[in-house]
Design a protein around this motif. Sequence first.
Motif, PDB file in Angstrom:
ATOM      1  N   UNK A 180       0.807  -1.216   0.000  1.00 27.22           N
ATOM      2  CA  UNK A 180       0.000   0.000   0.000  1.00 27.22           C
ATOM      3  C   UNK A 180       0.843   1.270   0.000  1.00 27.22           C
ATOM      4  N   UNK A 181       2.164   1.117   0.025  1.00 29.41           N
ATOM      5  CA  UNK A 181       3.083   2.250  -0.015  1.00 29.41           C
ATOM      6  C   UNK A 181       4.254   1.888  -0.912  1.00 29.41           C
ATOM      7  N   UNK A 182       4.974   2.888  -1.367  1.00 27.71           N
ATOM      8  CA  UNK A 182       6.179   2.643  -2.154  1.00 27.71           C
ATOM      9  C   UNK A 182       7.172   3.763  -1.909  1.00 27.71           C
ATOM     10  N   UNK A 183       8.435   3.399  -1.825  1.00 28.21           N
ATOM     11  CA  UNK A 183       9.517   4.372  -1.767  1.00 28.21           C
ATOM     12  C   UNK A 183      10.449   4.130  -2.943  1.00 28.21           C
ATOM     13  N   UNK A 184      11.530   4.871  -2.997  1.00 28.03           N
ATOM     14  CA  UNK A 184      12.528   4.704  -4.045  1.00 28.03           C
ATOM     15  C   UNK A 184      13.811   4.194  -3.423  1.00 28.03           C
ATOM     16  N   UNK A 190      11.500   0.974  -7.333  1.00 24.19           N
ATOM     17  CA  UNK A 190      10.556   1.053  -6.218  1.00 24.19           C
ATOM     18  C   UNK A 190      10.878   0.013  -5.153  1.00 24.19           C
ATOM     19  N   UNK A 191      10.643   0.387  -3.894  1.00 23.70           N
ATOM     20  CA  UNK A 191      10.807  -0.538  -2.778  1.00 23.70           C
ATOM     21  C   UNK A 191       9.570  -0.409  -1.899  1.00 23.70           C
ATOM     22  N   UNK A 192       9.033  -1.542  -1.464  1.00 21.89           N
ATOM     23  CA  UNK A 192       7.744  -1.562  -0.776  1.00 21.89           C
ATOM     24  C   UNK A 192       7.922  -1.895   0.703  1.00 21.89           C
ATOM     25  N   UNK A 193       7.406  -1.060   1.618  1.00 21.95           N
ATOM     26  CA  UNK A 193       7.486  -1.393   3.042  1.00 21.95           C
ATOM     27  C   UNK A 193       6.760  -2.703   3.340  1.00 21.95           C
TER      28      UNK A 193
END
Length: 323
Positions: A180-184, A190-193
Amino acid sequence: MTARHPLTADGSVELAVLDRNGFDESRHVGAGVVVAADGTVLDAVGDVAASIYPRSTMKPFQALAVRRAGAVFSDEELVLSTASHAGTAAHQAIAQHMLESFDHVEADLGCPPDLPFDRATARTMTGPRRLAMNCSGKHAGMLAACRVNGWDEDSYLDLDHPMQQRVRATVEEYTSETVDLAGTDGCGAPVFPLTLSGLARGFARVVARADDDATALTDAVLAHPWAIDGVGRANTVTIERLGVLAKLGAEGVMVMGLPGGAAVAVKVLDGAQRAGTLAALTLLERNGLVSSDGVSDVMTATGEQVLGGGVPVGRVRAGAGLR
């Protein structure tokens, strides 16, 4: 949808302590969890329901997504697609061959130029390059999947790109968590918690050989451990000496798994890399999954030395939260 909260100091326990001349100098806190092959929690310290960025411990799921998308490589190339490699000449040569096999060149890689982890190799280079970046194999794999499927290659790191949607689906499938979230990530992907327990559960499914692709990946890493990290480096030594698959991630993340069996995931809150291998192996040891002699052997070979004037004067030991 998972209600996410980050790991905090209050949710952490002491994982490792550095002593110098018998006086404790530094402490590292965090959390860790051991799960069985079916995902059942066997042991946990700290808040393992907290979410973390898995960083490069997400690479096995990315490599599986690439393979499932139709980009098939040799065993050593498959390992490099899941690697945080040391950037030696041998690593760079494999990444180069992965690119050439699908008519790509180094400039096509979306990861940034970097110097390799391997200092000897870095001294031979005139400057950073994309092939030397530790994630170059992963990116070469993603580009190959794009070529096989006719997907746009310039935007393969975009969150809504078919490649990253395949990664997302694979992460959700293996971890049983909703993304439900994504970072860089540092490499631009993309990297997902994930919760720490979800990460362990997902890696356990990989090493349990949940399907043909997971079997191929697990067996390739066991056969070519040098490619996932580098000769003499912690992940490679752990695999070689204990038969335990190990995968580091930036900011103090570590996963390990026994082929066909249990897995452990650790997050060191302050991001220290030196505590991850020790904490993960200690958790496996205290659950009877690896021997104390084996842990000592790996740590003697790879653990950070505490030096004073070039002479050993201390050590990094497991913290009170693991005893």
